[in-house]
Design a protein around this motif. Sequence first.
Motif, PDB file in Angstrom:
ATOM      1  N   GLU A 141      15.875   9.129   7.426  1.00 37.13           N
ATOM      2  CA  GLU A 141      16.179   9.950   6.188  1.00 37.13           C
ATOM      3  C   GLU A 141      15.070   9.552   4.923  1.00 37.13           C
ATOM      4  OE1 GLU A 141      19.983   9.215   4.392  1.00 37.13           O
ATOM      5  OE2 GLU A 141      19.664  10.770   3.024  1.00 37.13           O
ATOM      6  N   LEU A 142      14.755   8.256   4.668  1.00 33.69           N
ATOM      7  CA  LEU A 142      14.033   7.967   3.651  1.00 33.69           C
ATOM      8  C   LEU A 142      12.416   8.411   4.082  1.00 33.69           C
ATOM      9  CD1 LEU A 142      13.894   6.870   1.083  1.00 33.69           C
ATOM     10  CD2 LEU A 142      13.815   4.480   1.862  1.00 33.69           C
ATOM     11  N   GLN A 143      12.277   8.191   5.225  1.00 30.21           N
ATOM     12  CA  GLN A 143      10.754   8.771   5.691  1.00 30.21           C
ATOM     13  C   GLN A 143      10.744  10.041   5.596  1.00 30.21           C
ATOM     14  OE1 GLN A 143       9.877   8.468  10.122  1.00 30.21           O
ATOM     15  NE2 GLN A 143       8.567   6.662   9.362  1.00 30.21           N
ATOM     16  N   LYS A 144      11.643  10.610   5.859  1.00 29.37           N
ATOM     17  CA  LYS A 144      11.450  12.103   5.778  1.00 29.37           C
ATOM     18  C   LYS A 144      11.403  12.679   4.374  1.00 29.37           C
ATOM     19  CE  LYS A 144      13.290  15.368   9.348  1.00 29.37           C
ATOM     20  NZ  LYS A 144      14.713  15.331   9.866  1.00 29.37           N
ATOM     21  N   LYS A 145      12.520  12.165   3.343  1.00 31.89           N
ATOM     22  CA  LYS A 145      12.527  12.457   2.181  1.00 31.89           C
ATOM     23  C   LYS A 145      11.085  12.369   1.413  1.00 31.89           C
ATOM     24  CE  LYS A 145      16.149  12.298  -0.407  1.00 31.89           C
ATOM     25  NZ  LYS A 145      17.514  11.732  -1.166  1.00 31.89           N
ATOM     26  N   GLY A 146      10.603  11.159   1.534  1.00 33.04           N
ATOM     27  CA  GLY A 146       9.385  10.524   0.923  1.00 33.04           C
ATOM     28  C   GLY A 146       7.973  11.152   1.713  1.00 33.04           C
ATOM     29  N   GLY A 179      -2.052   8.636  10.293  1.00 33.56           N
ATOM     30  CA  GLY A 179      -0.796   9.585  10.704  1.00 33.56           C
ATOM     31  C   GLY A 179       0.510   8.946  10.991  1.00 33.56           C
ATOM     32  N   ARG A 180       0.481   7.594  11.091  1.00 32.99           N
ATOM     33  CA  ARG A 180       1.641   6.845  11.461  1.00 32.99           C
ATOM     34  C   ARG A 180       2.671   7.155  10.715  1.00 32.99           C
ATOM     35  NH1 ARG A 180      -0.826   0.929  12.467  1.00 32.99           N
ATOM     36  NH2 ARG A 180      -2.049   1.459  10.729  1.00 32.99           N
ATOM     37  N   GLY A 181       3.899   7.113  11.048  1.00 30.48           N
ATOM     38  CA  GLY A 181       5.180   7.042  10.334  1.00 30.48           C
ATOM     39  C   GLY A 181       5.357   5.411   9.745  1.00 30.48           C
ATOM     40  N   ARG A 182       5.624   5.623   8.533  1.00 30.40           N
ATOM     41  CA  ARG A 182       5.665   4.419   7.627  1.00 30.40           C
ATOM     42  C   ARG A 182       7.141   3.754   8.001  1.00 30.40           C
ATOM     43  NH1 ARG A 182       2.746   7.382   2.869  1.00 30.40           N
ATOM     44  NH2 ARG A 182       0.625   7.068   3.518  1.00 30.40           N
ATOM     45  N   ARG A 183       7.276   2.219   8.012  1.00 32.04           N
ATOM     46  CA  ARG A 183       8.519   1.677   7.887  1.00 32.04           C
ATOM     47  C   ARG A 183       9.061   1.658   6.408  1.00 32.04           C
ATOM     48  NH1 ARG A 183       6.211  -3.731   9.637  1.00 32.04           N
ATOM     49  NH2 ARG A 183       8.502  -4.530   9.630  1.00 32.04           N
ATOM     50  N   CYS A 184      10.393   1.997   6.579  1.00 28.28           N
ATOM     51  CA  CYS A 184      10.847   2.444   4.972  1.00 28.28           C
ATOM     52  C   CYS A 184      11.994   1.515   4.799  1.00 28.28           C
ATOM     53  CB  CYS A 184      11.382   3.800   4.982  1.00 28.28           C
ATOM     54  SG  CYS A 184      10.020   4.955   5.139  1.00 28.28           S
ATOM     55  N   GLY A 185      12.315   1.238   3.343  1.00 29.25           N
ATOM     56  CA  GLY A 185      13.457   0.497   3.095  1.00 29.25           C
ATOM     57  C   GLY A 185      13.606   0.474   1.736  1.00 29.25           C
ATOM     58  N   GLY A 229       0.886  -1.245   0.001  1.00 30.09           N
ATOM     59  CA  GLY A 229       0.107  -0.182  -0.009  1.00 30.09           C
ATOM     60  C   GLY A 229       0.689   1.433   0.002  1.00 30.09           C
ATOM     61  N   ASP A 230       0.118   2.396  -0.147  1.00 26.06           N
ATOM     62  CA  ASP A 230       1.045   3.646  -0.299  1.00 26.06           C
ATOM     63  C   ASP A 230       1.938   3.865  -1.316  1.00 26.06           C
ATOM     64  OD1 ASP A 230      -0.604   4.087   2.171  1.00 26.06           O
ATOM     65  OD2 ASP A 230       0.897   2.711   3.261  1.00 26.06           O
ATOM     66  N   VAL A 288       3.029  -0.102   6.590  1.00 28.79           N
ATOM     67  CA  VAL A 288       2.576   0.613   7.699  1.00 28.79           C
ATOM     68  C   VAL A 288       1.732  -0.794   8.646  1.00 28.79           C
ATOM     69  CG1 VAL A 288       0.976   2.162   8.901  1.00 28.79           C
ATOM     70  CG2 VAL A 288       1.383   2.289   6.248  1.00 28.79           C
ATOM     71  N   GLY A 289       1.980  -0.768  10.008  1.00 25.51           N
ATOM     72  CA  GLY A 289       1.688  -1.672  10.616  1.00 25.51           C
ATOM     73  C   GLY A 289       2.942  -2.839  10.716  1.00 25.51           C
ATOM     74  N   GLU A 290       2.345  -3.939  11.464  1.00 26.38           N
ATOM     75  CA  GLU A 290       3.513  -4.922  11.772  1.00 26.38           C
ATOM     76  C   GLU A 290       3.738  -5.711  10.384  1.00 26.38           C
ATOM     77  OE1 GLU A 290       4.862  -4.504  14.687  1.00 26.38           O
ATOM     78  OE2 GLU A 290       3.509  -2.742  15.137  1.00 26.38           O
ATOM     79  N   GLY A 291       4.487  -6.860  10.846  1.00 26.75           N
ATOM     80  CA  GLY A 291       4.807  -7.709   9.754  1.00 26.75           C
ATOM     81  C   GLY A 291       6.201  -7.730   9.065  1.00 26.75           C
ATOM     82  N   PRO A 292       6.445  -8.891   8.433  1.00 24.97           N
ATOM     83  CA  PRO A 292       7.726  -8.983   7.889  1.00 24.97           C
ATOM     84  C   PRO A 292       8.176  -8.016   6.815  1.00 24.97           C
ATOM     85  CG  PRO A 292       6.383 -11.077   7.359  1.00 24.97           C
ATOM     86  CD  PRO A 292       5.775 -10.040   8.040  1.00 24.97           C
ATOM     87  N   PHE A 293       9.323  -7.477   6.762  1.00 23.98           N
ATOM     88  CA  PHE A 293       9.742  -6.313   5.829  1.00 23.98           C
ATOM     89  C   PHE A 293      11.037  -6.794   5.436  1.00 23.98           C
ATOM     90  CE2 PHE A 293       9.668  -1.416   5.314  1.00 23.98           C
ATOM     91  CZ  PHE A 293      10.195  -1.624   3.993  1.00 23.98           C
ATOM     92  N   VAL A 294      11.597  -7.504   4.718  1.00 22.43           N
ATOM     93  CA  VAL A 294      13.018  -7.866   4.612  1.00 22.43           C
ATOM     94  C   VAL A 294      14.076  -6.837   4.162  1.00 22.43           C
ATOM     95  CG1 VAL A 294      14.624  -9.568   3.223  1.00 22.43           C
ATOM     96  CG2 VAL A 294      12.183 -10.287   3.670  1.00 22.43           C
ATOM     97  N   THR A 295      13.459  -5.763   3.597  1.00 16.86           N
ATOM     98  CA  THR A 295      14.769  -4.672   3.232  1.00 16.86           C
ATOM     99  C   THR A 295      14.696  -3.559   4.111  1.00 16.86           C
ATOM    100  OG1 THR A 295      13.018  -3.940   1.378  1.00 16.86           O
ATOM    101  CG2 THR A 295      14.612  -5.440   0.666  1.00 16.86           C
ATOM    102  N   GLU A 296      13.928  -3.647   5.151  1.00 14.88           N
ATOM    103  CA  GLU A 296      13.603  -2.511   6.170  1.00 14.88           C
ATOM    104  C   GLU A 296      14.903  -2.003   6.453  1.00 14.88           C
ATOM    105  OE1 GLU A 296      11.284  -3.409   9.607  1.00 14.88           O
ATOM    106  OE2 GLU A 296      10.662  -1.308   9.713  1.00 14.88           O
ATOM    107  N   LEU A 297      15.217  -0.750   6.386  1.00  9.32           N
ATOM    108  CA  LEU A 297      16.186   0.093   6.920  1.00  9.32           C
ATOM    109  C   LEU A 297      16.105   0.209   8.490  1.00  9.32           C
ATOM    110  CD1 LEU A 297      16.518   2.588   4.234  1.00  9.32           C
ATOM    111  CD2 LEU A 297      18.220   0.628   4.818  1.00  9.32           C
TER     112      LEU A 297
END
Length: 433
Positions: A289-294, A302-308, A12-13, A273-282
Amino acid sequence: MPTLAIIGAQWGDEGKGKITDYLAEDSDAVVRFQGGNNAGHTIVIGDNVFKLHLLPSGVLREGKLAIIGNGVVVNMDDMAEEIKQITDAGLSIDGLRISDRAHLIQNYHKKLDGAEEIYRGKNSVGTTKKGIGPTYQDKIARYGFRAGDILEPELVREKAEFILPMKKDLLKMMHAEECQCTVEKFEDKFKRWGETFGKYVCDTSVLINDMIDEGKNILFEGAQGAMLDIDHGTYPYVTSSSTVGGGICSGSGVAPNRIDNVVGCLKAYTTRVGEGPFVTELEGEAEEELQKKGGEFGVTTGRGRRCGWLDLVVAEHAARLCGFTHWAITKLDVLNDYDKIYVCTGYDVDGKVLKHFPASLSKLEKAKPIYKEFDGWDSWDDSEKIIKDGYDALPKNMRTYIEFIEEYTKIPASIISIGPKRSETIDRFGKWF
Ligand code: IMP
C-alpha cells in the motif's frame, strides 16, 4: 557565507531531486561530491522529462555551473547519453565542469560489479551494477584512471599496460564476461573522450573556492543517503562513497569551515532499495500500500523499494553525522488518509532500549521498533490554498507529526513538501543564500 548542502537522511530516494531543484533556483553552481550514475532523479521542465543519474540538477538551468567534484566516479559513455537527452531538447550544457581528479568508471568495473554480486550469493548487496564499488576500490588501490587523464591520453598507455592484463585475469578468475579491450582501444577511447569532454575538465576545487570568495551561491547536492555511507551506513549494505557531511569537503575540495547550512532531506516514511537492515520495514499488503501510494519504484533500476514507517533513530544518526541545520520533510501527502501513523523512537534489542543506531548487523536484525502512534489526517482538495496560506493551513494532525520530528531531533522543519510539483512546497525559512 553563501554555501548550502542537501543530503538524504535515510537510504536515498528521499525526494532530494525536487528539493535540490527548488534550492538551486538562487544558486550559481550545483556541485556533486560523491557517488556516480547509481543515483537517479526525474526532472520535468515543460513537456520534457529528464532522467538524470550523474549530472548535477543545476545542469538544466541556464547560467548556472553544474560541477562534478573529485569525489564522484564518472562513466563518460553513460554521461554522453545523459548529455544527449539535454541537447536533444535544445538545452545547452555549457555550465558543465568535471574535476580532473574524479575517477572514471570503465567497462571492466561494471563487469566486476556483477561478478562480485554473484560471488556474494545470499549476501549480495543489491548494487545498481553500474561499477561504482569496483571504481572506488581502484581509486583506493591507487590504479584508477582520472578525468584529467583524458587531457593527456598519450600517458594512458603506460598505466593501461599493467592494469588491463590484471583486470582481464581477475575477470577470468571470477568467471565473468571477458574484457575485450586492448591497450590501443583504450588509448583511442581516452583520446575520443578528451576531444568531446576535455573542455569541461578542470580543477574544480579552485573553481568552487574562488566562487565562494566572490560571494557566489553554491549548492552541494548529495546523492544516495546518510545510511548508505561507506563508514557510517549499514555496512556492508552500503554504497562505496562518503555520503555524510564530511564527504562534501573531501569530495569537492572545500574546507569544513566553508560549509554554511546543511539541509537534511527526510522522507515522511522510510524506503530502501537493495538488501540490508531496515528495522521499521512493513510487510505484505501494508508495504505494498505504501509502495503504491508513494510511487516507490527506482529511477535507476526500476526496482520496487522496500517501505516502512519513519525511523527517528535513523534521523538522529544522519543528523549527527551530517550537521543538519534544517529538515526538508518530503512526501507528507503520501501519508494522507491513514487512520494511524507510526514513528520509531528507539530499538528494543533483547530488552534493552537503543536510542543510537548500532553498527552490529545482528543487533539490527533483532531490533524491534518502539513506536509512537499518531492520528492520521485526511487528504485535501485544494493544494493551492494550503500553499498560499502556508504551514498553519496544513491539517492539524500533520502539524503535530512534523512538530514531533522537530522536537525529537532539535532541527527545524524548514521545508515541507506536500506533492511532487515544485509549487507544492512550503518554505518556512526562505532565505537560503
Ligand atoms: P551501488 O552504489 O551501486 O554500489 O549499490 C550499493 C547499495 O546502494 C545498493 O543497495 C543500492 O541499491 C544502493 N543505492 C545506490 N544508489 C542509490 C540511490 O541513489 N538511491 C537508493 N539506493 C541507492
